[in-house]
Design a protein around this motif. Structure first.
Motif, short mmCIF file in Angstrom:
data_model
loop_
_atom_site.label_atom_id
_atom_site.label_comp_id
_atom_site.label_asym_id
_atom_site.label_seq_id
_atom_site.Cartn_x
_atom_site.Cartn_y
_atom_site.Cartn_z
N GLN A 1 9.54 -2.03 -68.34
CA GLN A 1 10.38 -3.09 -67.58
C GLN A 1 9.95 -3.65 -66.36
O GLN A 1 9.88 -4.73 -66.09
N ALA A 2 9.14 -2.71 -65.79
CA ALA A 2 8.53 -3.02 -64.41
C ALA A 2 7.65 -4.16 -64.43
O ALA A 2 7.32 -5.18 -63.84
N HIS A 3 6.77 -4.01 -65.67
CA HIS A 3 5.60 -4.88 -65.96
C HIS A 3 6.22 -6.17 -66.54
O HIS A 3 5.79 -7.28 -66.45
N ARG A 4 7.44 -5.96 -67.25
CA ARG A 4 8.18 -7.51 -67.71
C ARG A 4 8.60 -8.26 -66.26
O ARG A 4 8.18 -9.54 -66.54
N ILE A 5 8.93 -7.53 -65.40
CA ILE A 5 9.70 -8.14 -64.34
C ILE A 5 8.70 -8.80 -63.74
O ILE A 5 8.76 -9.98 -63.17
N ARG A 6 7.21 -8.63 -63.66
CA ARG A 6 6.06 -8.96 -63.11
C ARG A 6 5.54 -10.16 -64.01
O ARG A 6 4.54 -10.85 -63.63
N ARG B 1 2.73 -11.57 -70.42
CA ARG B 1 2.55 -13.00 -70.76
C ARG B 1 1.22 -13.14 -70.90
O ARG B 1 0.71 -14.09 -71.43
N GLN C 1 20.04 -3.19 -64.47
CA GLN C 1 19.06 -3.58 -65.59
C GLN C 1 19.58 -4.90 -66.45
O GLN C 1 19.19 -5.77 -66.92
N ALA D 1 19.72 -7.93 -64.65
CA ALA D 1 18.52 -8.52 -64.53
C ALA D 1 17.72 -8.97 -65.73
O ALA D 1 16.53 -9.34 -65.65
N ARG E 1 12.06 -14.90 -64.76
CA ARG E 1 11.51 -14.02 -63.76
C ARG E 1 10.89 -14.63 -62.65
O ARG E 1 10.68 -13.74 -61.54
N ILE F 1 14.32 -14.01 -60.56
CA ILE F 1 15.10 -12.74 -60.54
C ILE F 1 14.24 -11.77 -60.12
O ILE F 1 12.98 -11.51 -60.70
N GLY F 2 14.17 -11.25 -59.19
CA GLY F 2 13.18 -10.26 -58.72
C GLY F 2 13.91 -8.58 -58.87
O GLY F 2 15.19 -8.64 -58.66
N TYR F 3 13.06 -7.60 -59.14
CA TYR F 3 13.50 -6.26 -59.14
C TYR F 3 12.58 -5.26 -58.66
O TYR F 3 11.55 -5.42 -58.97
N PHE G 1 11.76 -1.37 -58.09
CA PHE G 1 12.08 -0.15 -59.09
C PHE G 1 12.16 0.94 -57.74
O PHE G 1 11.58 1.13 -56.83
N GLN H 1 5.42 -0.51 -60.41
CA GLN H 1 5.20 -1.77 -60.45
C GLN H 1 3.88 -2.34 -60.10
O GLN H 1 3.49 -3.31 -60.46
#
Lengths: 259, 528
Positions: free
Chosen positions: A163-168, A172, B320, B323, B349, B352-354, B356, B362
């Motif tokens: 998930q964390a990597h998807r957010i960044r 892609r 989650q 987001a 993306r 939206i920022g998230y 953790f 991250q």
């Protein structure tokens, strides 16, 4: 019932037929033994048939595939007898078909034996009995036990990382190079966290007075009793009887040698 | 209050410790003693070596980490190096911070038996001792339960029980409540307070937030950032006489000793009525377990919303879902009036920022600068633009000196800042935070809140926080409380503090600001 058998003894008990059966190349011997295992599984062991089927059924496919492959590519020693039929120019003889079926049955025996062990054995008790009966050092057994606790943690960490990597937007990146990069990105934090956690556990264990000393008392006293020996004798004895019957009926085939 | 005479348990004599470089030791020339039956609070900035000191005291360090130490530690007059392996550990027990990584067995009884087996207690005595110690920590009847099925607070009680079975003379608690929800924290502290009165037990408590411990504390030791002991003595002198020094060293200060009750700055909510996110009848199941049931929620542009509730109430799941990190089947989530699942991932993306809970999750690249420009590269920014934006972020987040550092090698606070900065390469419309202050010290928390406020004020970013910290909840525009799969409170924090039923149900606690008023009399006595 079988869950009360000493786990270390149980492991030995299922290993003996597991190993010895792999030398029998006829159909009769593994078939009879397989039926025996099934009877034990559904009478003496407290296993829910649905649970068992769920785990067992994929292996049937594996067994079928390997049986078919063995039939097609049987070694000369095993491709005796008349040609039964021809497929894509490959002659399938009586012998190769028997060898194939036998291999399938043997793998099913092995799976059934493993399930009988896995589904009736408490992992903690297995480790404890390896330590108490087979004198495995406490450092190893308690190390493995502590490791058990990590498996679910690892899985949830992996989910979070994804998930964390998807957010960044990290998924892609295209191509094989991107994929290798991504694997590296997952591996490093997972390993780093794993190492950190295992170090913490080790320190927590030591601070509770654990030294790896073999002299320790046991909360669960594991012992080998008469019923454990009976269990062993049942499995080993049944194997002997099956082989004997198979021999007297003239089916027995060990490594391609007919007896 | 204490039994006389005071006999020394531990003497620490010019003790220094370092992991690598003995020139710049982590613990520097420490000189102090611990006495029978006393309760000592050890405070210090994060990274000042408090946890390492705990492990040095029971003899596990320096061996366990190949560190270097000098000077001596004496246990009842005997140098701890002369103890047999495992011997000293039984006299000095430690309860650690992380409830997840201090157990090695699956069931509670096995974990407790592990301690007894190490002590070679006869098997026959074990069941009785196990049930007795569980009774002592208020956890009767959990012998057969699996540890991972317990709540965080219960896990810490089991950890405490397993250490009590050592029958130690000195019990070290290394931030034992840092990972607990507010009510579990109070329960755990009360439990220790009552245990301490029943048993002959000296306590050394390592804490970021000393407030709740002060009542039971006899003495305070303060470690400075250079690893030196900068002050020791009773709480009321430490936090008054040495106040300036402690503040300079970045030590967490008890709120009751802060003259102006520093809050995180309450801001009037923006009068914006535009909805950025609107959740409608959302039900979410994980396997067969329903996590959220018919949740309805609107979040307005520029709002600062906090989500609270006990562990496992579904806070993180809700975050989650909002987001777009988890797919949902029942209900709707609209992001700017458009169904979340219909958005293009790339577009989403950007907006939206998230952030953790664990910043390390991250980090994707090997240097701080790459980390900051990562998203910009993906979006095809020019080199120049990347450089500009990255420099601006590094300045804003005090990371200029760490441009080429590996993100994993930064300190806790720096990691936190970088994880937020990396989300701001293009200003998002909404920024989600999943317990960002969990296990962080005061200055990191303060810094983060400052940044968040700035973002909200200057760029009009909508902020959603999942948190256990009631002081943070108090400073937000709106509080949402989750309990038993649903929202049981949604409104002004001010109104939440009036709702005793909600607070008890969701295992929350009043913020210090309000507790402080209730306790004013007591504090007055402490200071004077």
């Amino acid at each position: 019932m079988i869950s009360s058998i000493n786990p270390a003894m149980k492991a030995v008990t299922i290993m003996v037929p597991g190993l010895l059966l792999s030398f029998t190349f006829d159909v009769f011997t593994p078939l009879v033994y397989f039926i025996f295992i099934l009877i034990i599984t559904f009478t003496l062991a407290d296993i829910r048939p649905m649970t068992w089927l769920k785990i067992f059924s994929p292996f049937v496919l594996v067994a079928l595939t390997s049986a078919w492959m063995a039939t097609l590519y049987a070694n000369q020693t095993f491709s005796y007898g008349n040609v039964l039929f021809t497929i894509w120019g490959v002659d399938i003889t009586e012998g190769s078909l028997m060898t194939g079926i036998s291999l399938g049955l043997r793998s099913l025996c092995f799976v059934a034996l493993s399930l009988l062990f896995a589904l009736t054995t408490d992992s903690t008790k297995f480790m404890l009995s390896l330590m108490q009966q087979f004198k495995l050092p406490p450092k190893i057994t308690f190390g493995i036990l502590a490791g058990y606790r990590f498996l679910p943690v690892f899985r949830s960490e992996y989910q979070i990382l994804k998930q964390a990597h998807r957010i960044r937007g990290a998924d892609r990146e295209p191509g094989i190079k991107g994929r290798i990069k991504q694997f590296r990105r997952y591996a490093i934090p997972l390993l780093a966290n794993g190492l950190r956690k295992s170090e913490r556990v080790a320190i927590a264990m030591e601070s509770k007075g654990f030294t790896g000393d073999k002299e320790r008392t046991h909360y669960h006293q594991m012992s080998i009793q008469t019923k454990d020996w009976l269990f062993f004798i049942l499995f080993a004895g049944m194997l002997a009887i099956t082989i004997a019957v198979s021999y007297s009926l003239g089916y027995l085939n060990i490594f391609g040698r007919q007896f | 209050m204490k039994k006389e005479p005071f006999n020394r348990i531990l003497d620490v004599n010019n003790f220094s410790f370092s992991y690598e470089n003995p020139e710049a030791p982590l613990l520097n020339n420490l000189l102090f003693s611990l006495y029978e039956n006393e309760t000592v609070l050890l405070i210090g900035a994060s990274g000042s070596g408090k946890s390492s000191l705990a492990l040095c005291l029971n003899g596990l360090y320096p061996e366990a980490v190949e560190g270097v130490s000098s000077g001596n530690i004496y246990y009842r007059g005997k140098n701890i190096r002369e103890f047999q392996k495992g011997e000293l550990n039984q006299r000095i027990g430690i309860v650690f911070q992380d409830p997840e990584s201090q157990f090695c067995m699956i069931k509670v009884e096995d974990e407790l038996a592990f301690t007894l087996e190490n002590r070679k207690i006869p098997s026959l005595e074990m069941p009785q001792r196990i049930s007795q110690v569980l009774h002592d920590v208020g956890m009767e009847g959990v012998e057969k339960k699996k540890i991972h099925e317990l709540s965080g607070g219960q896990k810490q009680k089991v950890a405490l029980a397993s250490v009590l079975l050592l029958e130690p003379e000195l019990l070290i608690l290394d931030e034992p409540t840092a990972n607990l929800d507010p009510l579990s924290r109070v329960e755990f502290i009360d439990l220790l307070n009552s245990l301490r009165q029943k048993r002959d037990l000296a306590l050394l408590i390592i804490e970021h937030e000393p407030d709740d411990w002060l009542d039971m504390t006899d003495r305070v030791l303060a470690l400075g950032s250079s690893g030196k002991l900068i002050a020791q003595g009773p709480a009321n002198t430490i936090f008054t006489k040495h106040a300036a020094r402690l503040k300079k060293e970045g030590v967490f200060f008890p709120k009751c000793y802060m003259p102006e009750n520093k809050n995180f700055g309450v801001r009037a909510p923006l009068p914006s009525s535009e909805e950025i996110i609107s959740v409608k009848d959302l039900t979410f199941k994980r396997k067969r377990h329903t996590v959220l049931q018919n949740v309805n929620l609107n979040i307005h542009c520029g709002e600062f919303v906090s989500i609270a509730g006990e562990n496992g109430a579904g806070k993180s799941t809700l975050l989650q879902l909002m987001a777009g990190l988890l797919p949902y089947k029942k209900g709707k989530i609209l992001f700017f009036d458009r169904e979340l699942q219909q958005w293009n991932q790339k577009e989403l993306r950007k907006q939206i920022g998230y952030v953790f809970q664990n910043p390390e999750h991250q980090f994707i690249t090997d240097t701080v600068i790459d980390e900051l420009t990562y998203g910009m590269k993906l979006n095809g920014y020019t080199e120049e633009k990347q450089e500009d934006a990255a420099t601006r972020l590094m300045k804003q987040f005090h990371l200029m000196h760490h441009r080429f550092s590996n993100p994993f090698s930064l300190s806790g606070g720096q990691k936190r800042r970088l994880s937020v900065a990396a989300m701001l390469d293009q200003t998002p419309d909404i920024l989600f935070f999943d317990e960002p202050t969990f296990g962080q010290d005061a200055s990191t928390t303060g810094e983060l809140m400052h940044i968040v406020r700035q973002l909200q004020a200057e760029y009009d970013v909508t902020i959603v926080f999942v948190t256990h910290d009631m002081d943070i909840v108090d400073s937000t525009d709106r509080a949402i409380v989750l309990h038993d799969r649903n929202i049981i409170f949604n409104g002004n924090p001010e109104d939440l503090w009036e709702r005793e039923d909600v607070i008890n149900q969701a295992r929350l606690r009043l913020p210090y600001r309000i507790r402080g008023i209730q306790q004013e009399g007591v504090i007055h006595d402490l200071i004077h």
